[in-house]
Enzyme design. Structure first.
Site, short mmCIF file in Angstrom:
data_model
loop_
_atom_site.label_atom_id
_atom_site.label_comp_id
_atom_site.label_asym_id
_atom_site.label_seq_id
_atom_site.Cartn_x
_atom_site.Cartn_y
_atom_site.Cartn_z
N CYS A 88 18.95 18.82 -23.37
CA CYS A 88 19.62 18.54 -22.09
C CYS A 88 19.22 17.14 -21.58
CB CYS A 88 19.31 19.65 -21.09
SG CYS A 88 20.41 19.67 -19.65
N TYR A 89 18.41 17.05 -20.54
CA TYR A 89 17.95 15.74 -20.02
C TYR A 89 17.27 14.96 -21.14
CZ TYR A 89 15.59 12.50 -16.74
OH TYR A 89 15.15 11.39 -16.07
#
Length: 518
Positions: A88-89
């Site tokens: 994700c991030y």
């Protein structure tokens, strides 16, 4: 100064960018018998290199990589030749630092979506095409990072997984660590074993032997003391350290008068008879009850109990010559919960009963479970031969029954609660509920109600029963009993415990309520 046991060879470093799932990543890796360790996002590259991890995972996080003040990483991490997986991030950081571009998505993607595999690399090997993955993001990559290829997409996210197989850097927009991602375990396995070439040697048996060797080496012929509460963590720690130190471990059990029915008696019997551990038993119940007289505020109760415990324990510990070490059952969540994603140093929460003692008495800490989760401690307890009744015990608050007797704590009210709680817990065992529940207990309320017993009017105490389902205690849902069980429990408590004429069941969840009432 604490003795930290580095009882592992192959390990995965997880750099935390504030994801609610970071601990879950570590647990999933441990479940595959590989050691994992969580550090803040700005963990120095020099330390990473010196620790020689087999791989690095960049966690998710709540920020956007293009926000002012967004959490970052030293770009050198991508150049040291250690395999990397960005989640994700973490994937968006990979793009940012490799000349890609990240923008706000037109449609925020949250929940279950189907993944379309475009290219099966080592990370996505044997992952079913169109299987479900769990998304939680508002940004996506709009320009590919240099020398990477797209390996998967979803309907809303054209670049859902990327890889640079030459550098062994991989990114995925979804969360493989959550149960909703169908092939999440397979993806983590692929990273650990196909890409990082880890050995699956993080086992209870290996941990025990390596811990024993390290404790022996570091403590030598000195003595160690252990505050033995009878809970899972202190019990397993005592048995493990005893295997290393034998007669040089002295356990101290303090009966505060706030224990459950026959608890102190059972603890003393188990450790003296079954494990032949030196155990000093202190009955301080009168002292604790005297100091709690007329106290009704929960926080004041906790402070009085904590301070009194330290006083009693310190007095007894000072009688032991050559005691240089204190054994504590600190767990990994206690450590990582206090790590700020902005890189603040690790501090251990002083929630345990002996908080403050090591510094005060100039003792060095032995914390054999500082790297472990609760389920790992239970596995070690089984390997060490502790009975299931101790290993599978529900969590019990440090202040004991004082925070389950609402209002003033007296011996009479404690005895009422002890009897009622004992009936409730025994029925849970008899009907097969106990191990399905995270925590269950009874609470004596500062309320009296009218009742009828025989032909006589009664005006007696109200008891609340509490049982919750949870995985980590951070959130919890009330347990759905069969109504016949609740009826049986209420009837038996009212018939058997003189002084209670009404039983209620707590159906509130956490949040907004807490699990304990005080």
């Amino acid at each position: 100064m604490a003795i930290e046991l580095m009882t592992h060879q192959h390990k995965i470093l997880i750099l935390d960018f504030g994801s609610q799932y970071t601990q879950l990543i570590a647990r999933r890796i441990r479940e595959l018998n590989v050691y994992s360790e969580i550090h803040s996002n700005n963990y120095p590259v020099e330390k990473i290199i010196s620790e020689k991890p087999r791989g690095i995972i960049l966690s998710g996080g709540p920020m956007s990589v293009y926000d002012e003040g967004a959490l970052t990483i030293d770009k050198k991490v991508f150049e040291i030749g250690i395999p990397i997986l960005g989640i994700c991030y973490g994937m968006q950081l990979i793009a940012k630092y490799n000349n890609g571009k990240v923008d706000a998505a037109k449609n925020r993607e949250y929940g279950k979506v189907h993944i379309q595999i475009l290219h099966e690399d080592e990370l996505l090997k044997n992952v079913e095409n169109n299987s479900i993955v769990w998304m939680s993001h508002g940004d996506y990559i709009t320009k590919m990072p240099e020398d990477f290829i797209v390996t998967a997409r979803t309907d809303n996210t054209p670049i859902c997984a990327i890889s640079n197989t030459t550098k062994k850097i991989y990114g995925i927009q979804f969360h493989p660590e959550v149960a909703h991602t169908k092939d999440g375990k397979k993806i983590i396995e692929n990273f650990l074993f196909n890409i990082c070439n880890c050995n699956a040697d993080w086992t209870a048996g290996n941990f025990i032997q390596l811990s024993i060797n390290e404790i022996k080496e570091k403590v030598g012929n000195k003595k160690a003391i252990c505050a033995l509460s009878g809970g899972v963590d202190s019990s397993v720690a005592a048995v493990l350290v005893h295997k290393a130190l034998k007669e040089n471990l002295i356990c101290i059990h303090v009966d505060t008068g706030l224990m459950r029915k026959n608890e102190s008696e059972n603890i003393v019997k188990l450790f003296r008879d079954n494990f032949n551990i030196k155990l000093i038993f202190i009955d301080a119940s009168e002292l604790f009850l005297e100091r709690l007289k007329n106290v009704v505020d929960p926080e004041q109760k906790r402070k009085i109990i904590g301070n009194t415990f330290i006083e009693v324990f310190e007095k007894e510990a000072k009688k032991i010559p050559d005691a240089e070490f204190l054994v504590q059952g600190t767990l990994y969540p206690d450590v990582i919960e206090s790590v700020s994603v902005k890189g603040a140093s690790v501090t251990i929460k002083t929630h345990h009963n002996v908080g403050g003692l090591p510094e005060k008495m100039n003792l060095k800490l032995i914390e054999p479970f500082r790297e472990l989760f609760k389920d790992e401690v239970r596995a070690i307890g089984r390997e060490l031969g502790l009975p299931e009744m101790f290993i599978n015990r529900h969590p019990f608050p440090g202040p004991g029954l004082a925070v389950r007797v609402l209002g003033e704590v007296t011996k009479e009210r404690l005895d009422l609660l002890r009897e009622a709680d004992d009936i409730f817990i025994n029925l849970l065992h008899e009907d097969g509920y106990y191990e399905k529940i995270w925590q269950a207990f009874a609470v004596l309320l500062p309320v009296q109600s009218v009742g009828v017993m025989g032909d006589a009017r009664t005006y007696e105490n109200v008891l609340a029963l509490r049982a919750v389902s949870s995985t980590d205690g951070m959130t919890a849902d009330w347990f759905r009993f069969d109504h016949d069980f609740l009826e049986k429990a209420a009837n038996k408590i009212i018939r058997s415990v003189k002084g209670i004429n009404r039983v209620v069941y707590d159906i509130s969840s956490k949040p907004p309520s807490t699990i304990e009432w005080e």
